[in-house]
Design a protein around this motif. Structure first.
Motif, PDB file in Angstrom:
ATOM      1  N   VAL A   1      47.697  30.227   8.941  1.00  0.00           N
ATOM      2  CA  VAL A   1      47.178  31.393   9.669  1.00  0.00           C
ATOM      3  C   VAL A   1      45.680  31.254   9.949  1.00  0.00           C
ATOM      4  O   VAL A   1      45.213  31.609  11.029  1.00  0.00           O
ATOM      5  N   LYS A   2      44.939  30.713   9.002  1.00  0.00           N
ATOM      6  CA  LYS A   2      43.477  30.609   9.155  1.00  0.00           C
ATOM      7  C   LYS A   2      43.050  29.548  10.164  1.00  0.00           C
ATOM      8  O   LYS A   2      41.896  29.499  10.561  1.00  0.00           O
ATOM      9  N   ASP A   3      43.967  28.686  10.579  1.00  0.00           N
ATOM     10  CA  ASP A   3      43.648  27.640  11.549  1.00  0.00           C
ATOM     11  C   ASP A   3      43.861  28.201  12.955  1.00  0.00           C
ATOM     12  O   ASP A   3      44.955  28.161  13.499  1.00  0.00           O
ATOM     13  N   VAL A   4      42.792  28.735  13.529  1.00  0.00           N
ATOM     14  CA  VAL A   4      42.881  29.352  14.861  1.00  0.00           C
ATOM     15  C   VAL A   4      42.212  28.476  15.923  1.00  0.00           C
ATOM     16  O   VAL A   4      41.840  28.962  16.991  1.00  0.00           O
ATOM     17  N   ARG A   5      42.089  27.180  15.633  1.00  0.00           N
ATOM     18  CA  ARG A   5      41.433  26.268  16.578  1.00  0.00           C
ATOM     19  C   ARG A   5      42.116  26.245  17.935  1.00  0.00           C
ATOM     20  O   ARG A   5      41.475  26.029  18.946  1.00  0.00           O
TER      21      ARG A   5
END
Length: 161
Positions: free
Chosen positions: A106-110
């Motif tokens: 979820v924290k990987d919004v690249r």
């Protein structure tokens, strides 16, 4: 599972899914294709204000019961079309009915709201077309959402025969 934050995503993919992999066939490929898979690591819930972030799991399934499927490329692109990550450094082969997955937390919004994967494959003979899809899971407040995006074969259109 492999993660976009892994030091070497290609090595992680091969280590995490070693049981699904086999030797790359020595025979030359006679059939090949590619899939475009739209994914959504983030989705705007209201214009400019609220955003929901999602984990993404890309799954590549060899739908053949008898032939290995060679994966030549799995690349992740962001909304602007820039490559974010390459998950395959060289060809890898999936066993018949084998599956590999790439997981983006979820924290990987690249990737942003218009992210996508491109998966290129090949085989050394007639083979069932692979199944390529992505599962997105996330939530906002007490609401949880999950949805699937199916890969679409990349085909050239508009050429005269």
């Amino acid at each position: 599972m492999a993660s976009g934050a892994a030091a070497d995503p290609a090595s992680s993919l091969q280590q995490n899914f070693a049981a699904s992999l086999t030797a790359v066939p020595a025979e030359p490929a006679t059939v090949s294709g590619a899939f475009y898979v739209p994914v959504y690591s983030s989705v705007a819930m209201t214009p400019g204000r609220m955003r929901a972030d999602f984990s993404v799991t890309l799954s590549v399934h060899n739908a053949s019961e008898s032939r290995p499927l060679t994966l030549q490329r799995i690349d992740y692109f962001d909304t602007a079309g820039a490559r974010v990550e390459a998950y395959v450094k060289g060809p890898v082969a999936l066993k018949p009915f084998g599956t590999i997955e790439i997981f983006l937390p979820v924290k990987d919004v690249r990737g942003g709201t218009g992210a996508n994967f491109v998966v290129e494959w090949a085989a050394s003979g007639e083979i069932a077309e692979p199944v390529v899809e992505a599962l997105m899971v996330g939530g906002i407040g007490s609401g949880h959402y999950a949805f699937i995006s199916q890969g679409r074969p990349i085909r050239l259109v508009g050429r005269k025969q």
